[in-house]
Design a protein around this motif. Structure first.
Motif, PDB file in Angstrom:
ATOM      1  N   ILE A 133      -7.912  79.354-150.219  1.00  0.00           N
ATOM      2  CA  ILE A 133      -7.515  79.911-148.927  1.00  0.00           C
ATOM      3  C   ILE A 133      -6.908  78.815-148.065  1.00  0.00           C
ATOM      4  N   THR A 134      -5.974  79.186-147.224  1.00  0.00           N
ATOM      5  CA  THR A 134      -5.327  78.228-146.309  1.00  0.00           C
ATOM      6  C   THR A 134      -5.595  78.555-144.848  1.00  0.00           C
ATOM      7  N   ALA A 135      -6.052  79.772-144.577  1.00  0.00           N
ATOM      8  CA  ALA A 135      -6.334  80.195-143.202  1.00  0.00           C
ATOM      9  C   ALA A 135      -7.700  80.867-143.146  1.00  0.00           C
ATOM     10  N   ILE A 136      -8.354  80.737-142.009  1.00  0.00           N
ATOM     11  CA  ILE A 136      -9.693  81.296-141.813  1.00  0.00           C
ATOM     12  C   ILE A 136      -9.673  82.219-140.596  1.00  0.00           C
ATOM     13  N   HIS A 137     -10.282  83.378-140.731  1.00  0.00           N
ATOM     14  CA  HIS A 137     -10.395  84.337-139.637  1.00  0.00           C
ATOM     15  C   HIS A 137     -11.760  84.146-138.963  1.00  0.00           C
ATOM     16  N   VAL A 149      -7.354  80.356-137.801  1.00  0.00           N
ATOM     17  CA  VAL A 149      -7.148  78.905-137.821  1.00  0.00           C
ATOM     18  C   VAL A 149      -6.955  78.462-139.258  1.00  0.00           C
ATOM     19  N   SER A 150      -6.249  77.368-139.436  1.00  0.00           N
ATOM     20  CA  SER A 150      -6.098  76.810-140.776  1.00  0.00           C
ATOM     21  C   SER A 150      -7.397  76.127-141.193  1.00  0.00           C
ATOM     22  N   VAL A 151      -7.550  75.895-142.474  1.00  0.00           N
ATOM     23  CA  VAL A 151      -8.755  75.228-142.984  1.00  0.00           C
ATOM     24  C   VAL A 151      -8.874  73.828-142.388  1.00  0.00           C
ATOM     25  N   SER A 152      -7.753  73.122-142.311  1.00  0.00           N
ATOM     26  CA  SER A 152      -7.774  71.762-141.755  1.00  0.00           C
ATOM     27  C   SER A 152      -8.155  71.769-140.276  1.00  0.00           C
ATOM     28  N   ASP A 153      -7.651  72.763-139.517  1.00  0.00           N
ATOM     29  CA  ASP A 153      -8.012  72.872-138.096  1.00  0.00           C
ATOM     30  C   ASP A 153      -9.489  73.197-137.933  1.00  0.00           C
ATOM     31  N   CYS A 154     -10.000  74.010-138.823  1.00  0.00           N
ATOM     32  CA  CYS A 154     -11.414  74.383-138.774  1.00  0.00           C
ATOM     33  C   CYS A 154     -12.295  73.158-139.013  1.00  0.00           C
ATOM     34  N   ASN A 207     -12.135  84.530-146.673  1.00  0.00           N
ATOM     35  CA  ASN A 207     -11.587  83.686-145.604  1.00  0.00           C
ATOM     36  C   ASN A 207     -11.996  84.169-144.225  1.00  0.00           C
ATOM     37  N   ILE A 208     -13.226  84.664-144.123  1.00  0.00           N
ATOM     38  CA  ILE A 208     -13.734  85.202-142.858  1.00  0.00           C
ATOM     39  C   ILE A 208     -15.014  84.461-142.475  1.00  0.00           C
ATOM     40  N   ILE A 209     -15.076  83.981-141.220  1.00  0.00           N
ATOM     41  CA  ILE A 209     -16.286  83.375-140.669  1.00  0.00           C
ATOM     42  C   ILE A 209     -16.755  84.235-139.493  1.00  0.00           C
ATOM     43  N   ASP A 210     -17.954  84.778-139.627  1.00  0.00           N
ATOM     44  CA  ASP A 210     -18.503  85.618-138.561  1.00  0.00           C
ATOM     45  C   ASP A 210     -19.159  84.730-137.510  1.00  0.00           C
ATOM     46  N   HIS A 211     -18.307  83.977-136.816  1.00  0.00           N
ATOM     47  CA  HIS A 211     -18.772  83.057-135.777  1.00  0.00           C
ATOM     48  C   HIS A 211     -17.612  82.841-134.815  1.00  0.00           C
ATOM     49  N   TYR A 212     -17.879  82.126-133.702  1.00  0.00           N
ATOM     50  CA  TYR A 212     -16.805  81.873-132.742  1.00  0.00           C
ATOM     51  C   TYR A 212     -16.260  80.450-132.839  1.00  0.00           C
ATOM     52  N   PHE A 213     -16.874  79.617-133.703  1.00  0.00           N
ATOM     53  CA  PHE A 213     -16.315  78.291-133.967  1.00  0.00           C
ATOM     54  C   PHE A 213     -16.741  77.861-135.362  1.00  0.00           C
ATOM     55  N   CYS A 214     -16.152  76.771-135.832  1.00  0.00           N
ATOM     56  CA  CYS A 214     -16.374  76.322-137.208  1.00  0.00           C
ATOM     57  C   CYS A 214     -17.592  75.406-137.275  1.00  0.00           C
ATOM     58  N   ASP A 215     -18.737  75.974-137.546  1.00  0.00           N
ATOM     59  CA  ASP A 215     -19.960  75.198-137.732  1.00  0.00           C
ATOM     60  C   ASP A 215     -20.136  74.894-139.215  1.00  0.00           C
ATOM     61  N   LEU A 227     -16.973  61.030-139.368  1.00  0.00           N
ATOM     62  CA  LEU A 227     -15.693  61.038-140.073  1.00  0.00           C
ATOM     63  C   LEU A 227     -15.912  60.970-141.586  1.00  0.00           C
ATOM     64  N   VAL A 228     -16.811  60.083-142.026  1.00  0.00           N
ATOM     65  CA  VAL A 228     -17.108  59.971-143.463  1.00  0.00           C
ATOM     66  C   VAL A 228     -17.627  61.305-143.994  1.00  0.00           C
ATOM     67  N   TYR A 229     -18.507  61.900-143.228  1.00  0.00           N
ATOM     68  CA  TYR A 229     -19.107  63.191-143.569  1.00  0.00           C
ATOM     69  C   TYR A 229     -18.039  64.286-143.629  1.00  0.00           C
ATOM     70  N   THR A 230     -17.118  64.288-142.667  1.00  0.00           N
ATOM     71  CA  THR A 230     -16.073  65.309-142.606  1.00  0.00           C
ATOM     72  C   THR A 230     -15.062  65.136-143.729  1.00  0.00           C
ATOM     73  N   LEU A 231     -14.748  63.897-144.084  1.00  0.00           N
ATOM     74  CA  LEU A 231     -13.821  63.655-145.193  1.00  0.00           C
ATOM     75  C   LEU A 231     -14.370  64.206-146.501  1.00  0.00           C
ATOM     76  N   THR A 232     -15.677  64.140-146.667  1.00  0.00           N
ATOM     77  CA  THR A 232     -16.293  64.726-147.861  1.00  0.00           C
ATOM     78  C   THR A 232     -16.111  66.237-147.856  1.00  0.00           C
ATOM     79  N   ILE A 233     -16.276  66.854-146.689  1.00  0.00           N
ATOM     80  CA  ILE A 233     -16.080  68.310-146.579  1.00  0.00           C
ATOM     81  C   ILE A 233     -14.639  68.675-146.916  1.00  0.00           C
ATOM     82  N   SER A 234     -13.689  67.836-146.498  1.00  0.00           N
ATOM     83  CA  SER A 234     -12.269  68.141-146.729  1.00  0.00           C
ATOM     84  C   SER A 234     -11.895  68.091-148.208  1.00  0.00           C
TER      85      SER A 234
END
Length: 308
Positions: free
Chosen positions: A9-13, A92-97, A172-180, A157-164
């Motif tokens: 997926i490239t975009a998240i709802h 939002v895109s995956v990278s933005d999330c 591609n759906i997140i039932d939330h109002y922000f990317c946790d 940042l180290v932690y987030t780079l691993t997630i990336s």
């Protein structure tokens, strides 16, 4: 699953709150007001600390840094949330999330470190007053603040780079109002063991250890206050740390609520409500608490009003 046939997926709802269209603006305007008060209130504290010589002390210097961190936290989460409220969903895109989660986690970690430093400041002021000026020097304050900002943003940042590096294959759906963190990991079709291990490590570094230091500091502070013979003296000394204690209670209280609510088997509405406490409510309460309960800040505000 054949990894070659996986569709990434490239975009998240982000579904947001999924409220009825008829009450959209009844929800939108209170959140907008909260955001405006958060920005204005924290900017006011930063301006007052910079403007008034009477506030050029370590405690208010750390408070201005906490206000700056709260502005970053609110700006990272609330504008996108407001868009989701109006549209009943936002894309939002995956990278933005992942980027949003990075700044959210970094500012939360920074808040924890700053509150810990502020508790140490209060400990020295009340329990070791003769050593206060020598320890809390201008140089020490700047080193502490720069270290807190650097450690928070670099570690996350180290932690987030691993997630990336994970693969996200939906839904591609997140039932939330922000990317946790949990909603992001639920979209991954990769092994998340390393990420979860890093999350646990960072929780210990930026939540458990700072909380323990704050508890120990306030045990010493309370013991010292109880040794003061007069009730008036106790009240006067306690008033110097009551605002900080209130903010610490709200900050860690909301974090405890988040981790006490099981992520599995619970409605996402509960998670959204609890998340509102530390993404929207806490940043707006901090300047209000310090403004209402702090005599020095109120005196500076009165002087400015009289001049105007």
């Amino acid at each position: 699953m054949d990894e070659n046939n996986v569709t990434l997926i490239t975009a998240i709802h982000l579904l947001g709150f999924q409220i009825p269209q008829s009450i959209t603006y009844l929800v939108f305007f209170p959140f907008l007001l909260f955001y405006c008060v958060t920005i204005c209130g924290n900017l006011l504290i930063i301006t007052l600390v910079s403007y008034s010589k009477s506030l050029h002390s370590p405690m208010y210097f750390f408070l201005s840094q906490l206000s700056l961190s709260d502005i970053l936290l609110a700006t990272d989460v609330v504008p996108n949330m407001l868009h989701a409220v109006l549209e009943n969903m936002t894309i939002v895109s995956v990278s933005d999330c992942i980027t949003q989660f990075y700044f959210f986690a970094a500012t939360e970690s920074l808040d924890s470190l700053l509150l810990t430093v502020m508790s140490y400041d209060r400990y020295l002021a009340i329990c070791r007053p003769l050593h206060y000026t020598m320890v809390m020097s201008h140089r020490f304050c700047w080193i502490t603040v720069i270290s807190s900002w650097s450690l928070s943003f670099l570690a996350v940042l180290v932690y987030t780079l691993t997630i990336s590096t994970l693969q996200f294959c939906g839904p591609n759906i997140i039932d939330h109002y922000f990317c946790d963190l949990d909603p992001i990991l639920q979209l991954s079709c990769s092994d998340t063991t390393i990420v979860q291990l890093e999350a646990t490590t960072l929780s210990v570094m930026f939540a458990l250890i700072p909380f323990f230091i704050i508890i120990v500091s306030y045990i010493y502070i309370i013991v010292t206050i109880l040794e003061i013979p007069s009730i008036t003296g106790r009240q006067k000394v306690f008033s110097t740390c009551s605002s900080h204690l209130t903010v610490v209670s709200i900050f860690y209280g909301t974090i405890v609520c988040v981790y006490m609510v099981p992520s599995k088997g619970q409605s996402w509405n509960i998670s959204k409500f609890v998340s509102l406490l530390y993404t929207v409510v806490t940043p707006v309460l901090n300047p209000i608490i310090y403004s209402l309960r702090n005599k020095d800040l109120k005196q500076v505000i009165r002087k400015i009003i009289y001049k105007i």
